[in-house]
Design an enzyme around this catalytic site. Structure first.
Site, PDB file in Angstrom:
ATOM      1  N   HIS A   1     -48.248 -42.698 -63.842  1.00 43.48           N
ATOM      2  CA  HIS A   1     -47.914 -41.834 -62.713  1.00 43.48           C
ATOM      3  C   HIS A   1     -46.911 -42.574 -61.833  1.00 43.48           C
ATOM      4  O   HIS A   1     -46.638 -43.761 -62.029  1.00 43.48           O
ATOM      5  CB  HIS A   1     -49.168 -41.494 -61.914  1.00 43.48           C
ATOM      6  CG  HIS A   1     -50.062 -40.510 -62.593  1.00 43.48           C
ATOM      7  ND1 HIS A   1     -51.140 -39.948 -61.975  1.00 43.48           N
ATOM      8  CD2 HIS A   1     -50.048 -39.988 -63.845  1.00 43.48           C
ATOM      9  CE1 HIS A   1     -51.743 -39.113 -62.796  1.00 43.48           C
ATOM     10  NE2 HIS A   1     -51.107 -39.131 -63.940  1.00 43.48           N
TER      11      HIS A   1
ATOM     12  N   GLU B   1     -46.908 -43.754 -58.747  1.00 44.48           N
ATOM     13  CA  GLU B   1     -47.360 -44.926 -57.997  1.00 44.48           C
ATOM     14  C   GLU B   1     -47.460 -46.149 -58.897  1.00 44.48           C
ATOM     15  O   GLU B   1     -47.002 -47.239 -58.552  1.00 44.48           O
ATOM     16  CB  GLU B   1     -48.719 -44.665 -57.343  1.00 44.48           C
ATOM     17  CG  GLU B   1     -48.752 -43.472 -56.424  1.00 44.48           C
ATOM     18  CD  GLU B   1     -49.166 -42.178 -57.117  1.00 44.48           C
ATOM     19  OE1 GLU B   1     -48.673 -41.875 -58.232  1.00 44.48           O
ATOM     20  OE2 GLU B   1     -49.994 -41.451 -56.537  1.00 44.48           O
TER      21      GLU B   1
ATOM     22  N   CYS C   1     -53.978 -39.795 -57.180  1.00 49.05           N
ATOM     23  CA  CYS C   1     -55.192 -39.306 -57.832  1.00 49.05           C
ATOM     24  C   CYS C   1     -56.338 -40.293 -57.617  1.00 49.05           C
ATOM     25  O   CYS C   1     -56.151 -41.503 -57.593  1.00 49.05           O
ATOM     26  CB  CYS C   1     -54.955 -39.036 -59.306  1.00 49.05           C
ATOM     27  SG  CYS C   1     -54.391 -40.446 -60.265  1.00 49.05           S
TER      28      CYS C   1
ATOM     29  N   CYS D   1     -54.753 -43.636 -59.530  1.00 49.17           N
ATOM     30  CA  CYS D   1     -53.646 -44.257 -58.789  1.00 49.17           C
ATOM     31  C   CYS D   1     -54.144 -44.839 -57.468  1.00 49.17           C
ATOM     32  O   CYS D   1     -53.658 -45.885 -57.030  1.00 49.17           O
ATOM     33  CB  CYS D   1     -52.544 -43.245 -58.542  1.00 49.17           C
ATOM     34  SG  CYS D   1     -51.677 -42.774 -60.051  1.00 49.17           S
TER      35      CYS D   1
END
Length: 148
Positions: A52, A54, A77, A86
């Site tokens: 993702h 991040e 998330c 994350c």
């Protein structure tokens, strides 16, 4: 009416646009890490099952990150799906300040990522450039729950 422009969130939004179409069905999230007014790392959501935004940015950053502010276009998330949380990655990295444009409407998250960050002592600012973020991310936020 649009929210005021924040130059770092504007950069995170631009980064998120790079995620399309490979990130689908996940939303095109962007992230930048800022230290002393300088962007030191960038990331955007990769194909499903890959990093993702991040995590992508955190992988690029070097050294201690306590003095870094993380800007992200969608709430990190809080749960482990195809990829780990994350929010947990941000906590482990030692980030102390996070700026978020939009809360993630996915029922598995929906504020839980923010709660997790705050419980770890991280300062979280919400709603920065939220109108612009909603324009970019809104069409992708109500996809089936096979995201992650």
């Amino acid at each position: 009416m649009t929210t005021p422009v924040d130059p770092y969130m504007a950069e995170a939004l631009a980064e998120g646009r790079k995620a399309l179409p490979q990130c689908l069905p996940n939303p095109p999230v962007g992230c930048v890490l800022v230290r002393a007014g300088t962007i030191i790392a960038r990331g955007h959501t990769q194909a499903p099952g890959r990093a993702h935004a991040e995590v992508g940015a955190l992988r690029v950053a070097r050294g201690p990150l306590a003095d870094v502010t993380l800007y992200v276009t969608l709430e990190p998330c809080s749960f482990h799906g195809r990829t780990p949380s994350c929010a947990d990655a941000i906590i482990r990295a030692g980030i102390r300040s996070v700026v978020v444009a939009l809360i993630d409407s996915d029922p598995r998250n929906n504020g839980a990522g923010i709660e997790k960050l705050r419980a770890a002592g991280i300062a979280v600012a919400l709603g920065v450039m939220q109108d612009q973020a909603h324009s970019d991310l809104g069409p992708y936020l109500n996809l089936p729950s096979n995201r992650q």
